[in-house]
Design an enzyme around this catalytic site. Structure first.
Site, PDB file in Angstrom:
ATOM      1  N   LYS A   1       6.830   0.458   6.978  1.00 16.05           N
ATOM      2  CA  LYS A   1       6.457   1.715   6.347  1.00 16.05           C
ATOM      3  C   LYS A   1       7.703   2.563   6.130  1.00 16.05           C
ATOM      4  O   LYS A   1       8.458   2.830   7.054  1.00 16.05           O
ATOM      5  CB  LYS A   1       5.481   2.459   7.248  1.00 16.05           C
ATOM      6  CG  LYS A   1       4.949   3.692   6.604  1.00 16.05           C
ATOM      7  CD  LYS A   1       3.787   4.221   7.379  1.00 16.05           C
ATOM      8  CE  LYS A   1       2.953   5.095   6.472  1.00 16.05           C
ATOM      9  NZ  LYS A   1       1.753   5.547   7.131  1.00 16.05           N
TER      10      LYS A   1
ATOM     11  N   GLY B   1       0.735   5.197   1.681  1.00 15.65           N
ATOM     12  CA  GLY B   1       0.045   6.160   2.530  1.00 15.65           C
ATOM     13  C   GLY B   1       0.546   7.550   2.224  1.00 15.65           C
ATOM     14  O   GLY B   1       1.403   7.735   1.363  1.00 15.65           O
ATOM     15  N   GLY B   2       0.016   8.519   2.953  1.00 17.78           N
ATOM     16  CA  GLY B   2       0.401   9.893   2.720  1.00 17.78           C
ATOM     17  C   GLY B   2       1.884  10.120   2.934  1.00 17.78           C
ATOM     18  O   GLY B   2       2.507  10.909   2.248  1.00 17.78           O
ATOM     19  N   PHE B   3       2.466   9.396   3.873  1.00 20.70           N
ATOM     20  CA  PHE B   3       3.853   9.649   4.234  1.00 20.70           C
ATOM     21  C   PHE B   3       4.843   8.680   3.621  1.00 20.70           C
ATOM     22  O   PHE B   3       6.032   8.786   3.843  1.00 20.70           O
ATOM     23  CB  PHE B   3       4.002   9.626   5.753  1.00 20.70           C
ATOM     24  CG  PHE B   3       3.929  10.990   6.368  1.00 20.70           C
ATOM     25  CD1 PHE B   3       4.939  11.448   7.194  1.00 20.70           C
ATOM     26  CD2 PHE B   3       2.858  11.815   6.101  1.00 20.70           C
ATOM     27  CE1 PHE B   3       4.866  12.701   7.747  1.00 20.70           C
ATOM     28  CE2 PHE B   3       2.787  13.067   6.656  1.00 20.70           C
ATOM     29  CZ  PHE B   3       3.792  13.521   7.486  1.00 20.70           C
ATOM     30  N   GLY B   4       4.343   7.699   2.882  1.00 18.53           N
ATOM     31  CA  GLY B   4       5.288   6.775   2.266  1.00 18.53           C
ATOM     32  C   GLY B   4       4.665   5.423   1.996  1.00 18.53           C
ATOM     33  O   GLY B   4       3.527   5.155   2.385  1.00 18.53           O
TER      34      GLY B   4
ATOM     35  N   VAL C   1       4.136   1.262   1.985  1.00 20.93           N
ATOM     36  CA  VAL C   1       4.112   0.202   2.985  1.00 20.93           C
ATOM     37  C   VAL C   1       4.457  -1.128   2.320  1.00 20.93           C
ATOM     38  O   VAL C   1       3.947  -1.440   1.244  1.00 20.93           O
ATOM     39  CB  VAL C   1       2.720   0.101   3.650  1.00 20.93           C
ATOM     40  CG1 VAL C   1       2.747  -0.934   4.757  1.00 20.93           C
ATOM     41  CG2 VAL C   1       2.290   1.447   4.191  1.00 20.93           C
TER      42      VAL C   1
ATOM     43  N   GLY D   1       0.818  -1.199   0.000  1.00 24.00           N
ATOM     44  CA  GLY D   1       0.000   0.000   0.000  1.00 24.00           C
ATOM     45  C   GLY D   1       0.852   1.248   0.000  1.00 24.00           C
ATOM     46  O   GLY D   1       2.064   1.185   0.160  1.00 24.00           O
TER      47      GLY D   1
ATOM     48  N   ASP E   1      -6.714  11.610  10.534  1.00 31.37           N
ATOM     49  CA  ASP E   1      -7.032  11.098   9.203  1.00 31.37           C
ATOM     50  C   ASP E   1      -7.845   9.814   9.309  1.00 31.37           C
ATOM     51  O   ASP E   1      -7.496   8.794   8.732  1.00 31.37           O
ATOM     52  CB  ASP E   1      -5.742  10.878   8.404  1.00 31.37           C
ATOM     53  CG  ASP E   1      -5.996  10.798   6.901  1.00 31.37           C
ATOM     54  OD1 ASP E   1      -7.125  11.140   6.471  1.00 31.37           O
ATOM     55  OD2 ASP E   1      -5.091  10.387   6.156  1.00 31.37           O
TER      56      ASP E   1
END
Ligand SMILES: *[C@@H]1O[C@H](CO)[C@@H](O)[C@H](O)[C@H]1NC(C)=O
Length: 643
Positions: free
Chosen positions: A353, A334-337, A339, A332, A449
């Protein structure tokens, strides 16, 4: 030059022949089982994953007798008996792999047990499993040991000692031999035994597995040899040597009762044992005292360094666990990087992550966040296991949830699989997790979030709140003004989206939207009616106002599963969580109480908020006056009152 080449090639050939000859008996098959079902993946993709998993494990065998690897739908495991050399181990592996390819060409799983090694793959994670349905003992039927009357009890005695010792040995492996006496002074036979557990199970599981294995093989003696085969362990005895004296493990230190000693050394053993016990107890006492004082020392500073529970991982280990952060391991973004899924050394599967953090300020934030979050322990919050901050990128390591995120169950490829009861459990679990973050942890953590894709489901479909990449920490009893919009369209409370007013009620709002999604099976940002451009929340209000709230229910739900009044109460809770002013939204602990009481606690009906047209340009956050469509709502929304 040619001559050298010739000599080399002869040498290599001879080596190969020798190896073949040596490893041959190791490939004696004890158990083979192909899974009944074929792979559901495209065959060429499956084969490619299969090849990757096995070649990855083969590589690992160059530095050990045990390996696991997986690519997408092929989880693999291999283990060699430790008395084999690396070359023999790889030869046994190759023979097994060739046989699996031949015998189970499209099966989505198989296991094959040879005397010398064990190969297995499955479409799911089986690393903690210790028994097969078809686990059994395999006796060497064609020959009985000489002097059966003395042989049988000798085997039983040695195996009992062996299975008591093996779980206590770090490698989960032991090889032992013992002479068999028949009353006379000279040995009439020798028993050779080996026990081994797979490396990723616990000590008590190893113990359980070997005890069962012992029962399976117990009926074999006085036959000359026997093996017991299972998913988690292996046990073998024989009257013929199958390992050298150099391979013998000293198990006497792990065996109680001293049944291992014979008459003459008995007294010496007894005295030695007594001395040992005395020495051990003195040492133990000393050690305890030492530990006590250490603990006290640590206790003094524990208020500052709350890093217990967080594991510092080695960057290299995580890199290889995720196969160098390869696409196949990516689960996946995410907003920060991104996974990734990874198997770490103990066989556990984790989510890694990768954070794109650059500045040193962000690095400091990262470390303090890891310290804090690794102390969050709640069954409905995804556990942060640790991190690695030393490599070129920052990595966070979380527990891995095979079932993935809630959104795929609501409107993704697993749509329609959740029952009403399961949905209610999920709602309650999320509420409990949030209540913990907001009110029970020693500082108030605001998630910021909340959305269905940030809720993961465990094997029992219990929810775990994930992704604290965006969480920023607030000291208790203090609300913040922030300029940084960190939410997701459709889930974000208007006062935060528009004015950046942040409080834990932002999460309450997001929770309300997630509840509506869970009930309706619709995505909150999907426009229900193209012309009216109604959001899920607006649509719900319209139905609720007209007493048609039952139309909201997900059509994949079985209507006999739920009670309409009860469903209405859940909808009301969701609407209250999203109402304005902010102060009128319930605290998450109140939501938990209402949910536990089936919504039967006295409830005032929710207040309908004025609606904001949530259009795409909402993320430039200075937008109070620029977007004409929100000006009506501003009056209500600015009445933000904090905690
Ligand atoms: C997998 O490996 C086998 C044996 O080396 C080979 O024949 C086959 O072509 C490979 N398949 C894929 C899809 O890589």
């Amino acid at each position: 030059m040619r001559r050298i080449l010739l000599i080399c090639s002869i040498f290599v050939t001879v080596l190969m022949i020798m190896q073949g000859a040596r490893s041959d008996p190791q490939a004696e098959e004890l158990l083979r089982q192909c899974s009944n079902s074929n792979t559901t993946n495209d065959l060429s993709i499956f084969l490619s994953n299969f090849n990757k998993t096995f070649s990855d494990m083969r590589k690992q065998l160059s530095n050990g007798h045990f390996a696991t690897a997986y690519y997408t739908d092929v989880f693999g495991l291999v283990q060699c008996r430790n008395y084999l050399s690396i070359a023999d181990c790889v030869a046994c592996f190759d023979a097994g792999l060739a046989q699996i390819r031949r015998d189970c060409p499209q099966a989505d799983g198989a296991h094959l047990i040879y005397q010398g090694c064990f190969l297995r793959y499955e479409a799911r994670n089986f690393y903690k499993q210790i028994s097969f349905e078809d686990s059994s003992g395999v006796c060497i039927n064609n020959r009985t040991a000489s002097e059966p009357a003395a042989f049988k009890p000798a085997v039983e005695e040695l195996l009992t000692d062996l299975i008591a010792a093996t779980p206590k040995i770090k490698s989960f492996y032991a090889a032992s031999k013992r002479q068999v006496f028949d009353g006379g002074p000279t040995a009439i036979a020798t028993v050779y035994v080996v026990a081994q557990c797979v490396q990723n199970i616990s000590q008590s599981d190893c113990d359980t597995c070997l005890s069962r294995a012992y029962i399976n093989v117990q009926t074999c003696p006085p036959q000359a040899g026997g093996s017991s085969v299972d998913a988690g362990c292996f046990l073998r005895y024989s009257d013929t040597a199958f390992f050298t004296d150099n391979d013998v493990t000293d198990i006497t230190q792990y065996v109680e009762g001293g049944s291992s000693t014979k008459k003459t050394p008995l007294i010496a053993g007894l005295i030695g044992g007594l001395c040992l016990v005395l020495l051990m107890s003195v040492l133990l006492l000393w050690y305890r005292l030492l530990r006590k004082s250490k603990k006290a020392e640590r206790g003094d500073i524990s208020g500052v360094t709350k890093l217990q529970g967080a594991v510092m991982y080695n960057y290299k280990d995580l890199k290889s666990a995720t196969n160098n952060f390869s696409l196949e391991y990516k689960v996946g973004e995410g907003g920060f990087g991104d996974v990734y899924k990874g198997i770490i050394a103990n066989g556990n599967i984790v989510a890694v992550k990768k954070l794109a953090v650059v500045t040193s300020k962000e690095k400091t934030d990262f470390e303090s966040e890891v310290r804090l979050i690794s102390n969050v322990h709640h069954r409905n919050i995804l556990r942060l296991l640790g991190c690695s901050g030393k490599g070129p990128v920052q990595l966070l390591v979380y527990e891995f949830m095979e079932n993935g995120s809630l959104d795929t169950f609501l409107y993704g490829d697993k749509r329609g699989t959740l029952s009403w009861k399961q949905r209610m459990d999920i709602i309650l679990g999320i509420a409990r997790g949030l209540a913990y973050l907001h009110e029970q942890f020693h500082v108030c953590i605001i998630h910021r979030d909340m959305k269905s894709s940030n809720i993961l489901l465990d094997d029992d479909l219990q929810p775990k709140i994930a992704d604290f990449g965006l969480a920023r920490l607030l000291p208790k009893d203090q609300s913040h003004l922030t300029t940084r919009f960190a939410g997701t369209l459709g889930y974000t409370a208007p006062e935060y989206a528009i004015h950046g007013h942040l409080s834990e009620k932002v999460d309450t709002y997001g929770f309300g939207i997630v509840v509506l999604e869970i009930i309706s099976g619709r995505r909150c940002s999907d426009m229900i009616n193209e012309h009216l451009t109604e959001s899920l929340l607006q649509y719900t209000w319209k139905l609720y106002d007209n007493g048609k709230h039952f139309e909201l229910m997900d059509e994949t739900l079985d209507p006999t599963e739920y009670n309409v009044d009860n469903a209405k109460k859940i909808i009301e809770i969701a609407l209250k969580c999203t109402q304005s002013p902010v102060s009128s939204r319930p605290a998450m602990s109140e939501v938990v109480v209402q949910l536990v009481n089936d919504g039967s606690v006295e409830q005032r009906p929710p207040n309908k908020p004025k609606f904001v047209q949530m259009t795409k340009n909402i993320d430039d956050d200075s937008s109070t006056s620029t977007a004409p469509s929100i000006s009506n709502a501003t009056a209500t929304l600015t009445k933000f009152t904090g905690r």
